[in-house]
Structure formats: structure tokens, C-alpha cells
Design a protein around this motif. Structure first.
Motif, PDB file in Angstrom:
ATOM      1  N   TRP A   1       0.823  -1.219   0.000  1.00 57.11           N
ATOM      2  CA  TRP A   1       0.000   0.000   0.000  1.00 57.11           C
ATOM      3  C   TRP A   1       0.850   1.259   0.000  1.00 57.11           C
ATOM      4  CZ3 TRP A   1      -4.469  -1.367  -1.449  1.00 57.11           C
ATOM      5  CH2 TRP A   1      -5.066  -2.535  -0.962  1.00 57.11           C
TER       6      TRP A   1
ATOM      7  N   ARG B   1       2.826   2.250  -1.911  1.00 56.41           N
ATOM      8  CA  ARG B   1       2.935   2.824  -3.253  1.00 56.41           C
ATOM      9  C   ARG B   1       2.058   4.096  -3.364  1.00 56.41           C
ATOM     10  NH1 ARG B   1       5.476   2.607  -8.421  1.00 56.41           N
ATOM     11  NH2 ARG B   1       3.892   2.564 -10.039  1.00 56.41           N
ATOM     12  N   VAL B   2       0.951   4.125  -2.653  1.00 52.43           N
ATOM     13  CA  VAL B   2       0.080   5.305  -2.688  1.00 52.43           C
ATOM     14  C   VAL B   2       0.502   6.240  -1.558  1.00 52.43           C
ATOM     15  CG1 VAL B   2      -2.294   6.148  -2.516  1.00 52.43           C
ATOM     16  CG2 VAL B   2      -1.810   3.988  -3.661  1.00 52.43           C
ATOM     17  N   ARG B   3       1.011   7.410  -1.923  1.00 52.83           N
ATOM     18  CA  ARG B   3       1.654   8.217  -0.877  1.00 52.83           C
ATOM     19  C   ARG B   3       0.683   8.722   0.179  1.00 52.83           C
ATOM     20  NH1 ARG B   3       5.033  11.491  -4.226  1.00 52.83           N
ATOM     21  NH2 ARG B   3       4.411   9.971  -5.768  1.00 52.83           N
ATOM     22  N   GLN B   4      -0.593   8.891  -0.223  1.00 56.84           N
ATOM     23  CA  GLN B   4      -1.535   9.336   0.803  1.00 56.84           C
ATOM     24  C   GLN B   4      -1.738   8.261   1.872  1.00 56.84           C
ATOM     25  OE1 GLN B   4      -2.395  12.219   1.339  1.00 56.84           O
ATOM     26  NE2 GLN B   4      -2.185  13.321  -0.588  1.00 56.84           N
ATOM     27  N   ARG B   5      -1.591   7.006   1.453  1.00 54.26           N
ATOM     28  CA  ARG B   5      -1.678   5.922   2.422  1.00 54.26           C
ATOM     29  C   ARG B   5      -0.524   6.018   3.415  1.00 54.26           C
ATOM     30  NH1 ARG B   5      -5.053   0.897   2.987  1.00 54.26           N
ATOM     31  NH2 ARG B   5      -6.861   1.761   1.980  1.00 54.26           N
ATOM     32  N   ALA B   6       0.655   6.249   2.892  1.00 56.04           N
ATOM     33  CA  ALA B   6       1.833   6.370   3.752  1.00 56.04           C
ATOM     34  C   ALA B   6       1.646   7.574   4.667  1.00 56.04           C
ATOM     35  CB  ALA B   6       3.087   6.525   2.904  1.00 56.04           C
ATOM     36  N   LYS B   7       1.185   8.663   4.075  1.00 53.04           N
ATOM     37  CA  LYS B   7       1.024   9.890   4.839  1.00 53.04           C
ATOM     38  C   LYS B   7       0.025   9.710   5.975  1.00 53.04           C
ATOM     39  CE  LYS B   7      -0.276  14.674   4.265  1.00 53.04           C
ATOM     40  NZ  LYS B   7      -0.724  15.703   3.355  1.00 53.04           N
ATOM     41  N   SER B   8      -1.090   9.075   5.650  1.00 47.31           N
ATOM     42  CA  SER B   8      -2.131   8.970   6.665  1.00 47.31           C
ATOM     43  C   SER B   8      -1.691   8.071   7.812  1.00 47.31           C
ATOM     44  CB  SER B   8      -3.428   8.466   6.046  1.00 47.31           C
ATOM     45  OG  SER B   8      -3.290   7.117   5.678  1.00 47.31           O
TER      46      SER B   8
ATOM     47  N   VAL C   1       3.935   7.541   8.059  1.00 42.34           N
ATOM     48  CA  VAL C   1       5.147   6.835   7.658  1.00 42.34           C
ATOM     49  C   VAL C   1       6.076   7.787   6.919  1.00 42.34           C
ATOM     50  CG1 VAL C   1       6.052   4.997   6.197  1.00 42.34           C
ATOM     51  CG2 VAL C   1       3.996   4.614   7.555  1.00 42.34           C
TER      52      VAL C   1
ATOM     53  N   PRO D   1       8.340   5.057   3.341  1.00 39.86           N
ATOM     54  CA  PRO D   1       7.509   3.948   2.869  1.00 39.86           C
ATOM     55  C   PRO D   1       8.352   2.949   2.089  1.00 39.86           C
ATOM     56  CG  PRO D   1       6.956   6.017   1.720  1.00 39.86           C
ATOM     57  CD  PRO D   1       8.137   6.306   2.589  1.00 39.86           C
TER      58      PRO D   1
ATOM     59  N   GLU E   1      -3.425  -3.870   4.930  1.00 39.54           N
ATOM     60  CA  GLU E   1      -4.374  -2.811   5.229  1.00 39.54           C
ATOM     61  C   GLU E   1      -4.137  -2.341   6.658  1.00 39.54           C
ATOM     62  OE1 GLU E   1      -7.612  -2.951   3.007  1.00 39.54           O
ATOM     63  OE2 GLU E   1      -7.447  -0.845   3.461  1.00 39.54           O
ATOM     64  N   ALA E   2      -4.431  -1.064   6.863  1.00 41.93           N
ATOM     65  CA  ALA E   2      -4.277  -0.486   8.187  1.00 41.93           C
ATOM     66  C   ALA E   2      -4.814  -1.437   9.234  1.00 41.93           C
ATOM     67  CB  ALA E   2      -5.034   0.817   8.248  1.00 41.93           C
TER      68      ALA E   2
ATOM     69  N   VAL F   1       5.429  15.678   1.619  1.00 44.12           N
ATOM     70  CA  VAL F   1       4.158  14.960   1.752  1.00 44.12           C
ATOM     71  C   VAL F   1       4.188  14.067   2.987  1.00 44.12           C
ATOM     72  CG1 VAL F   1       2.722  13.142   0.762  1.00 44.12           C
ATOM     73  CG2 VAL F   1       3.587  14.956  -0.698  1.00 44.12           C
ATOM     74  N   LEU F   2       5.323  13.421   3.209  1.00 42.86           N
ATOM     75  CA  LEU F   2       5.393  12.402   4.258  1.00 42.86           C
ATOM     76  C   LEU F   2       5.815  12.970   5.606  1.00 42.86           C
ATOM     77  CD1 LEU F   2       6.938   9.524   2.145  1.00 42.86           C
ATOM     78  CD2 LEU F   2       4.562   9.853   2.806  1.00 42.86           C
TER      79      LEU F   2
ATOM     80  N   GLU G   1      -1.580  11.743  -8.888  1.00 42.53           N
ATOM     81  CA  GLU G   1      -0.950  10.524  -8.361  1.00 42.53           C
ATOM     82  C   GLU G   1      -1.423   9.296  -9.128  1.00 42.53           C
ATOM     83  OE1 GLU G   1      -0.903   9.875  -4.106  1.00 42.53           O
ATOM     84  OE2 GLU G   1       0.631   8.350  -4.455  1.00 42.53           O
TER      85      GLU G   1
ATOM     86  N   LEU H   1       1.185   6.918 -11.172  1.00 38.30           N
ATOM     87  CA  LEU H   1       1.392   5.520 -10.788  1.00 38.30           C
ATOM     88  C   LEU H   1       1.067   4.559 -11.923  1.00 38.30           C
ATOM     89  CD1 LEU H   1      -0.003   5.446  -7.126  1.00 38.30           C
ATOM     90  CD2 LEU H   1       2.379   5.348  -7.859  1.00 38.30           C
TER      91      LEU H   1
ATOM     92  N   GLY I   1      -7.570  13.132  -0.850  1.00 35.04           N
ATOM     93  CA  GLY I   1      -6.482  13.707  -0.074  1.00 35.04           C
ATOM     94  C   GLY I   1      -5.974  12.724   0.948  1.00 35.04           C
ATOM     95  N   LYS I   2      -5.816  13.203   2.157  1.00 37.65           N
ATOM     96  CA  LYS I   2      -5.203  12.393   3.212  1.00 37.65           C
ATOM     97  C   LYS I   2      -5.973  11.091   3.440  1.00 37.65           C
ATOM     98  CE  LYS I   2      -4.005  12.369   8.033  1.00 37.65           C
ATOM     99  NZ  LYS I   2      -4.444  12.752   9.352  1.00 37.65           N
TER     100      LYS I   2
ATOM    101  N   SER J   1      -7.609   9.377   1.269  1.00 37.95           N
ATOM    102  CA  SER J   1      -7.903   8.629   0.062  1.00 37.95           C
ATOM    103  C   SER J   1      -7.685   7.158   0.328  1.00 37.95           C
ATOM    104  CB  SER J   1      -7.013   9.089  -1.075  1.00 37.95           C
ATOM    105  OG  SER J   1      -5.733   8.556  -0.937  1.00 37.95           O
TER     106      SER J   1
ATOM    107  N   ALA K   1      -9.602   3.324  10.503  1.00 37.34           N
ATOM    108  CA  ALA K   1      -9.236   2.008   9.981  1.00 37.34           C
ATOM    109  C   ALA K   1     -10.306   0.986  10.350  1.00 37.34           C
ATOM    110  CB  ALA K   1      -7.879   1.586  10.538  1.00 37.34           C
TER     111      ALA K   1
ATOM    112  N   ARG L   1     -12.799  -1.006   7.665  1.00 37.29           N
ATOM    113  CA  ARG L   1     -12.921  -2.450   7.610  1.00 37.29           C
ATOM    114  C   ARG L   1     -14.372  -2.893   7.828  1.00 37.29           C
ATOM    115  NH1 ARG L   1      -9.089  -7.071   8.435  1.00 37.29           N
ATOM    116  NH2 ARG L   1      -7.717  -5.467   7.660  1.00 37.29           N
TER     117      ARG L   1
END
Lengths: 361, 527
Positions: free
Chosen positions: A264, A266-273, A276, A279, A337-338, B12-13, B82, B86, B415-416, B418, B450, B454
């Protein structure tokens, strides 16, 4: 004409059921007879009477679920062996996902279905490599079934981790990795890359490391990561379960660089949220290209998708004349997944939430 | 391009402001000109290319990718640039050098609309995924990496060890790639100066009130004002021009041209609340939001959603800086000035008289108008200090209302958020059926998000494009500031700023609130 697999391999509430053989594959609830593809908790659940799996998977299940909970009776089947169950020929072929992971090959009256479980096709020094088996119906996952998911070589990601260690020699690098499979792969790749310093490991990861060691997969000098040795952890690699990397546990470390090994990322918003900073795109699941290449390799006219981004994979299969069907199996977690945790509220968490907390699949 | 992509990635990170500052300072210290200034301008949205727009990216995506796969991917990733970066298909045999940032900016600015797609596609073929992302972000604008113009100015100030106010003074006189600015900062030239330019001054902010502390304060030393439910703005009018600034130092005058027009001919720096006002009545915040969402409002929108500034402080009168005066003294200057100038679209935020904290608490509890969020408390003698000093100013918001609603639909966020199901439509019972009463996107922790994500995946009963309908089984406690009549909602009511305050796994859906309970909470002004 051989019977179409949909007449004898059924989707039930408990999961996939092979009717003539009278057994389930990775059932969601306790059943009389279960064939288990691999040891992740959303596939290997407790309380079945008879369990058939590879010796590695049985060992993993027993270690995780406890003696007696991983099947009242266990039967090991090697990758090269075959078994007849009620006229159904059952063989297990490597799935390349984690140690012991297997595709279940079912042959009945001339028809062949392959239930692949979770899989990846690229190299992994800690488990046997995926083998495509030509079949009439291929049952696949689609965790990363979108063309945005193209995992770079894991070795490159490990090189980025090592580069970060050189840039921040004083900072502890905390790598989130799942206990079964991801942890051992990250460790093995670090060792292959020549990193031979001690690696500090969160206690929750130790049991699986021990199971891997018992099958001859050695991972070098591993030491417990405890807060007591904070000094020693400066500039070191610490591996912990993903749920722990933002925990108080990790915050006590020396100015940590938080990394997470997951597709996951790979998607930077995932890392950001997830907070991390580093990543690492390392996954135990097939990426988009692998999924599609596998569909071509097994040459099945029909593919069933268990979970993940089934719409996209079925669409892509359709463009090549492969018939797709979404099984919508519930209870399958997207691997990295989270970490789903029950929120702190009164009352009990819905089914599955607690288990996911302890051990995301 | 690669170094700029790396900078973007790190920004971003990095959630921490200080780490962002460190990355910016490193860029300022190490990046050669002109890429250095171009990069900063790109981050703060000061670069804009007329011929290059998001539509171009969609066109390229349509040429190179399957439309269904693109739509599904975009839905998952939640960000156009993005998604395309990708999934851009690699082309074998491409052996061109990747372009520099300045070259990209120059080409984007000078190339005609017709030629651009081919050029951009060729660039994309030479770049890796993160550089593709940087390039596409340049084209769409809006980097969304949490770097404002203000933060860049702070980074420059820290890097060169000067007061950020000096950078603000120089800023209006320079343009990307900021050669004159760097010449000055690095000792090669004089400070660029816009003559008497309408620059932004950081506003004074309030701390939330801890009610337990009230007893220690003497009510006679404080002034109370309504806390208006709009956005904080700074109106700056000088002899050379007028600008409307947001609280964070972003210029928003383009969205509110009538306010800028009203400032013409004035000479002052004013602090106030931007509102939509109709016949003297403050409209709900959602009305203002419609204006905020538009870069350039149409005549109809301006007519139906007229903007207004309710003033509560004054920083400069004429060219005189009065920030050192106490609150009462500034207030008096503001009142006199306002009476004399009588500008259009501005009025005075009245003081709320009170003699005891009990009395003020009762006033606060009684205020349910849509336009009021609570009270502000300001020390009568407080000078105007930039930032959020502890002690002189407090905000005392009114308590939120809550109701227990049932989750009905979920959509993935952008955004955040997503790729998580983070937008929740919830409803309450009307007879035997559930009717939606609102949507919430916030209030939950990352862990709760999260968990909700789920739960939604495991309890989906229907899919409509990006929307999932879920089993009507999960009760959410929703906090909100006010309930208003709405013809746009099937339930007939709309909630102001709803957010998830708790997940009630302990409560069966059948015991969630009924519509009658919501109607009883209706704002008197909105009934």
C-alpha cells in the motif's frame, strides 16, 4: 464433458466448499474438514476438526492458535504429493506468499480448479516460488488488483532503507512488518544486502521467526527490542508489527524514522495517513502485472476473484477473453491494510475486529 | 526534476511543521538557481500555466490507459496526478534525459495548448513515478503538501537569520524565480521593496478557554464579543492597493471581489470575520463555503451570497501601526474610524456586555443563532501580538449538540483519507425508515478510521460507483453545532459541521435517534 467447477466448488457462507470432497478451503468458521492455504489468520482459523495443509502451515497454525486449536487432527501434504478425498484429487503447489503457502489444486472427473490463496510470483528467499498450474478455473485474490500497484523490486526498497541508515546514522529505523512472512522476508533481504549488524525485534514477531528457523531459514543476529536498550537502538534497525510503529513503544525510541513495509505504500496518501516517513513498497501479494501475467500463465478460460479490487482485474481479464466472476468472500483482509482496531467504546467489537488487532493477515 | 520530486515526497510524508521547515531550508541552501525559486513558487501555488490544466492530464490518461481501469484507480487513489503517475505505462526504448524543473516551467508557460500534450507525454516517458507525480502536480497546481507561502517565508527568514516581517515586506516586489530576493538575502543586493504594499501581518490568535480558569479572572478586565461563524480575514488597504488575506496569509481577494472593491480608497489594516450576510442576518457557514470554493464567483453567486466583513480589531490606521495599544484603545480607534469612513460591506462586531462570568455563561448558553459559534474573551489591555500568546485572548465555543445516527452509506475520501472509506452518510429513523440527515468526514481517530473502513468493507450490501451502501447496523454518535431546515435533504434538516464523536457498537440500530429529536434541536433562526 468434464463437470464445470461451479457445479462442484461452491461459495457458501463458511467459504469455498468442495462438494464431492466434503471439505472447505480456508473456511471462515469451524468446519468438519478444512484445507488451509497458508497460516495468515484470515485463512487459518481455529476450531476445525480435520485440517490438511503443508507441514510448514500446520506448524505456523499450531504455534499461533495453540496446541489443539489448529485442528483436532492434522494431516501434512507436501508440495509434490497428491491425495484422494472422495474422488477429488488434491495437490498443494507453492504459492510464493509466505513459508508453507500453497495453491490448492482440485481435480474431479477431468476438470481442474486451482484455489491459489494469496500469492506472489516474484523471488522471496524465505519461501518456495509460485508455480502456475494450467486449469479450467483459477481462483485468485486481487489485493493489489489495480494498475497503480506496481511493486518495485524488494531489493531496491531494502537499498533505500540502508541508504536512510547512512543518512541518519543516529536515528533508530523502525520498520513495520507483519509477523508472518513480511518480517522474515525483510530480515532475509537485509542480510542478503550485507547488513550483518544485530537487528532488534519486537516480541510479537519472535514466535514466527522461531518457526521459520525450525524450517532452516536463519535470519542472523536477532535481539529483543526493549526500551531498556534505547541506547543500543540508536542507528539500529528495529522491526515491529505495523500497529506498534506509532505506538508509545516506538515513540520512546531515539528520534525514530518510521518505515512500513507494505504494498500500500505505493500510494503516498496511504503512507502519509499512517505517519510513515519512509515507505517501503514490499508486498507478499502479487502486483497488477503479476496478477495479469499469472492469469495468462495458467491459461484458465475462467477466473474467480475472492477479494480485493475484483472489478478492475475482472475487467482486465475480460479484455483478453477470460470470463471473470467476483466471489465477494467476506472476512478476507487486505493484507497490509491499516490495522483495524476496535475503537475504545463500550460494548464488544464486531466479529473479527479483535483478531485483526492481534494479527492482521 | 528528480530533486524537486524528492523534496515533494519528503514534504508529503512529513506531518511536522518543523521538519517541513528543515526540508525547505535544505532546498534553499543547496538547490541551484533558477530551480530553487521555481520550486518554491511551485510549492506555494504561485506558478500557474494557462495552457496546462487538469484536463490535459485526463486527455493523456485517456490516450494511454483503459478508461475503466483509470476510473477504478482514480477512485481508489483519490488524486488525479498521483493516479496517472502511478499507472502511466512504461514505454520501452525511451532514452531521453529527464528535463530540469526550470525547463519544464518555461516550456509549460510558453507552449501553446495544442503542442503541450505531446511534450508532456514525452516527459512522462522519461520520468520515474515520483517525478511524474511532481510534473503532473505542477500542471494541476495545488501541491497540497502543507506548504503555504507563509511557511516558505518563515523558512527563508530562518535560513538567512532575519525577521520574517522583512521577507513579507520584500515579497510583493519579487516574482519567481526570486533572483532579486536571493540577491538581497545573500548580500549581493538591496532589499526589494514594494512601496507601501498591502502586505499581510500575522494575526493574533486565541486559546480555547478552560472554564475552570474563569474563576481566577476578574470579569472587569475582559471584553466579550460574539465568535462569528465565518472565516478570519485581514483587510489591508494602502495607497498602492487593497488585499484580502486569510488567517494563514493566503490571498483570497479573487474570491471576494466586492470586499476588495469596498476597501478601495481606504487606508487601514483591519481584522474581522468574513461572512455571508443577508439583510443584516448572518447566513449559515455553508453559504460562505460556496463562495470559498470558487476562485472567481459569478454574478449570481455574488448576488445571492453577498460577502461582508464584521470588524473587531484594527492593526494600522493610515500608516500608523497601533498594534502596541491596548484592546480598548484600538477598539475606540476602530469605532471612530468606522463611523467616519463608513465603508460598504463592513460593520462593527458589537461588544457583549456582562458583569459576571455567570451572566456571560448564561448568554453563551442562550445563543443558538446559526452565525454564532460562541464567545471571544479579550483582555481589555491586551496589545495586538502576532501568533497565539497564552493569556490575553480566549475562545469560548458553545457546546456541540449530539445525536445517535445510523451509518447508511460510505464513500472513499480524497487527499489524506484517500483509499479509506472516510465519508459517512448517516440517518435517523422516521417511522420505520431511515432518512439521511448528514455527512461527516471527521472527528474519528486514525484507528477508528481504519476500524470503520474495515467494518464498511465487511458489511457492504450495495455499490453505486464509489459509494457503498452498508448494513444498517452501526450507530455513530454525531456531534454538530446547529441544526437547520434544508430543502436539499430528504429529511428536511441539515446539520452544521457534523463530525463523528463516538462509535456506538454498544447500541443497536433500532435505538438510534428519531427525526423528531433532530427537529427539536432546530436553530430558532433556521426554523
Amino acid at each position: 464433458m468434464p463437470p464445470h467447477p461451479e457445479t462442484w466448488l461452491k461459495v457458501t457462507e463458511a467459504g469455498l466448499y468442495c462438494e464431492p470432497g466434503g471439505f472447505f478451503i480456508d473456511p471462515l468458521r469451524p468446519v468438519d474438514r478444512a484445507v488451509i492455504t497458508h497460516g495468515h489468520s484470515d485463512h487459518a482459523r481455529p476450531g476445525h476438526r480435520a485440517v490438511l495443509a503443508t507441514a510448514e502451515t500446520l506448524a505456523i497454525m499450531t504455534r499461533r492458535l495453540g496446541e489443539g486449536r489448529a485442528g483436532e487432527s492434522q494431516q501434512a501434504l507436501g508440495y509434490a504429493e497428491a491425495l484422494d478425498i472422495g474422488g477429488v484429487r488434491v495437490t498443494l503447489r507453492p504459492a510464493g506468499h509466505v513459508l508453507g503457502s500453497a495453491q490448492v489444486v482440485l481435480e474431479w472427473q477431468g476438470a481442474r480448479a486451482v484455489v491459489s490463496g494469496d500469492y506472489k510470483t516474484r523471488r522471496d528467499p524465505t519461501c518456495a516460488t509460485f508455480e502456475p498450474v494450467p486449469c479450467d478455473v483459477f481462483v485468485t485474490e486481487a489485493t493489489f488488483g489495480l494498475p497503480v500497484f506496481r511493486h518495485p523490486p524488494a531489493e531496491e526498497e531494502i537499498a533505500r532503507l540502508l541508504a536512510s541508515l547512512r543518512v541518519f546514522p543516529e536515528r533508530t529505523h523502525v520498520v513495520g512488518a507483519y509477523a508472518l512472512g513480511k518480517t522474515q522476508r525483510v530480515l532475509a533481504l537485509l542480510r542478503e544486502a550485507g547488513y550483518d549488524a544485530p537487528i532488534y525485534v519486537h516480541g510479537a514477531l519472535t514466535p514466527m521467526n522461531e518457526v521459520y528457523a525450525s524450517f532452516g531459514i536463519t535470519l542472523g543476529d536477532l535481539r529483543p527490542a526493549t526500551v531498556a536498550n534505547r541506547e543500543a537502538l540508536a542507528g539500529a534497525v528495529v522491526i515491529g508489527p505495523p500497529g506498534a510503529i506509532q505506538d508509545r513503544w516506538a515513540r520512546r525510541l531515539s528520534d525514530p524514522v518510521v518505515a512500513l513495509a507494505s504494498g500500500w505504500m505505493r500510494v503516498r496518501q496511504r503512507a502519509k495517513s499512517r505517519g510513515v516517513e519512509l515507505p517501503l513498497v514490499i508486498s507478499d501479494h502479487a502486483d497488477w502485472d503479476e496478477l495479469n501475467a499469472t492469469l495468462d500463465a495458467v491459461a484458465a478460460p475462467e477466473v474467480w476473484v475472492t477479494h480485493g479490487a475484483e472489478d478492475a482485474l475482472i475487467h482486465a481479464a475480460g479484455l483478453r477473453g477470460i470470463r471473470g466472476r467476483a466471489l465477494h468472500l467476506v472476512g478476507r483482509g487486505d493484507e497490509d491494510e491499516a490495522v483495524a482496531e476496535a475503537p475504545s467504546v463500550a460494548g464488544s467489537a464486531p466479529d473479527g475486529a479483535r483478531e485483526a488487532t492481534e494479527e492482521p493477515p | 526534476m528528480k530533486r524537486f520530486a524528492d523534496l515533494l515526497e519528503r514534504l508529503v510524508l512529513t506531518p511536522a511543521r518543523n521538519t517541513k521547515l528543515a526540508h525547505l531550508k535544505d532546498w534553499i541552501a543547496t538547490e541551484p538557481d533558477p530551480d530553487r525559486g521555481i520550486g518554491l513558487a511551485a510549492l506555494t501555488g504561485e506558478l500557474s500555466f494557462d495552457a496546462a490544466k487538469a484536463g490535459l492530464i485526463r486527455t493523456l490518461a485517456a490516450e494511454r490507459t483503459d478508461p475503466v481501469l483509470f476510473a477504478l484507480s482514480y477512485d481508489f487513489v483519490g488524486d488525479l496526478a498521483e493516479t496517472v503517475s502511478l499507472m502511466w505505462p512504461a514505454r520501452e526504448g525511451v532514452n531521453e534525459a529527464a528535463p530540469s524543473l526550470a525547463a519544464v516551467a518555461r516550456t509549460l508557460a510558453t507552449t501553446s495548448r495544442g503542442e503541450l500534450p505531446g511534450i508532456v507525454a514525452a516527459w512522462l516517458d522519461t520520468l520515474d513515478a515520483s517525478s511524474r507525480f511532481a510534473l503532473l502536480k505542477l500542471i494541476t497546481g495545488g501541491m497540497r503538501v502543507g506548504v503555504s507561502a507563509r511557511l516558505v517565508k518563515v523558512a527563508l527568514a530562518e535560513r538567512y537569520g532575519i525577521d520574517v516581517a522583512e521577507i513579507e515586506e520584500a515579497w510583493p516586489a519579487v516574482a519567481p524565480p526570486y533572483t532579486a530576493l536571493f540577491d538581497w538575502l545573500e548580500g549581493r543586493g538591496p532589499q526589494p521593496r514594494g512601496v507601501d504594499a498591502p502586505v499581510f501581518r500575522p494575526p493574533m490568535l486565541a486559546n480555547p478557554l478552560d472554564e475552570a480558569e474563569l474563576a481566577e479572572f476578574d470579569p472587569r478586565e475582559f471584553r466579550a464579543e460574539w465568535k462569528w461563524d465565518g472565516i478570519r480575514v485581514q483587510c489591508v488597504a494602502t495607497r498602492t492597493g487593497a488585499k484580502l488575506w486569510s488567517r494563514g496569509g493566503e490571498e483570497i481577494g479573487h474570491a471576494f471581489p466586492e470586499i476588495v472593491e469596498a476597501m478601495e480608497g481606504l487606508e487601514a489594516v483591519l481584522d474581522g470575520e468574513l461572512l455571508v450576510l443577508r439583510e443584516g442576518v448572518v447566513a449559515p457557514f455553508s453559504d460562505l463555503q460556496q463562495r470559498l470554493n470558487r476562485k472567481a464567483p459569478g454574478a449570481k453567486l455574488m448576488r445571492e451570497h453577498p460577502a461582508h466583513v464584521r470588524l473587531y480589531d484594527m492593526l494600522f490606521e493610515g500608516t500608523g501601526d497601533i498594534r502596541g495599544l491596548g484592546f480598548d484603545a484600538r477598539r475606540e480607534r476602530l469605532e471612530t474610524w468606522l463611523a467616519r469612513e463608513a465603508p460598504a460591506r463592513m460593520d462593527l462586531s458589537p461588544l457583549v456586555p456582562f458583569s459576571s462570568w455567570e451572566e456571560l455563561a448564561a448568554i453563551r448558553a442562550g445563543a443558538r443563532e446559526a452565525g454564532i459559534e460562541g464567545l471571544m474573551l479579550k483582555r481589555a489591555d491586551s496589545p495586538y501580538v502576532a501568533g497565539r500568546p497564552k493569556g490575553p485572548w480566549f475562545k469560548w465555543k458553545r457546546d456541540p449538540l449530539t445525536l445517535d445516527a445510523v451509518l447508511m452509506y460510505a464513500q472513499r475520501g480524497h487527499g489524506k483519507r484517500s483509499s479509506f472509506y472516510s465519508d459517512y452518510t448517516f440517518g435517523v429513523w422516521r417511522g420505520e425508515e431511515l432518512v439521511p440527515v448528514g455527512k461527516a468526514y471527521s472527528g474519528f481517530t486514525d484507528k477508528e478510521l481504519a476500524w470503520l473502513d474495515r467494518w464498511i468493507r465487511n458489511n457492504t450490501i450495495g455499490r453505486f460507483g464509489p459509494v457503498r451502501e452498508v448494513e444498517k447496523a452501526l450507530v455513530l454518535e454525531v456531534a454538530f453545532d446547529a441544526a437547520q431546515r434544508s430543502s436539499r435533504h430528504r429529511s428536511g434538516v441539515a446539520l452544521r459541521f457534523p463530525r463523528i464523536s463516538r462509535i456506538r457498537t454498544d447500541k443497536p440500530a433500532a435505538e438510534a435517534d428519531r427525526i423528531e429529536a433532530v427537529l427539536a434541536l432546530l436553530d430558532p433562526a433556521g426554523r
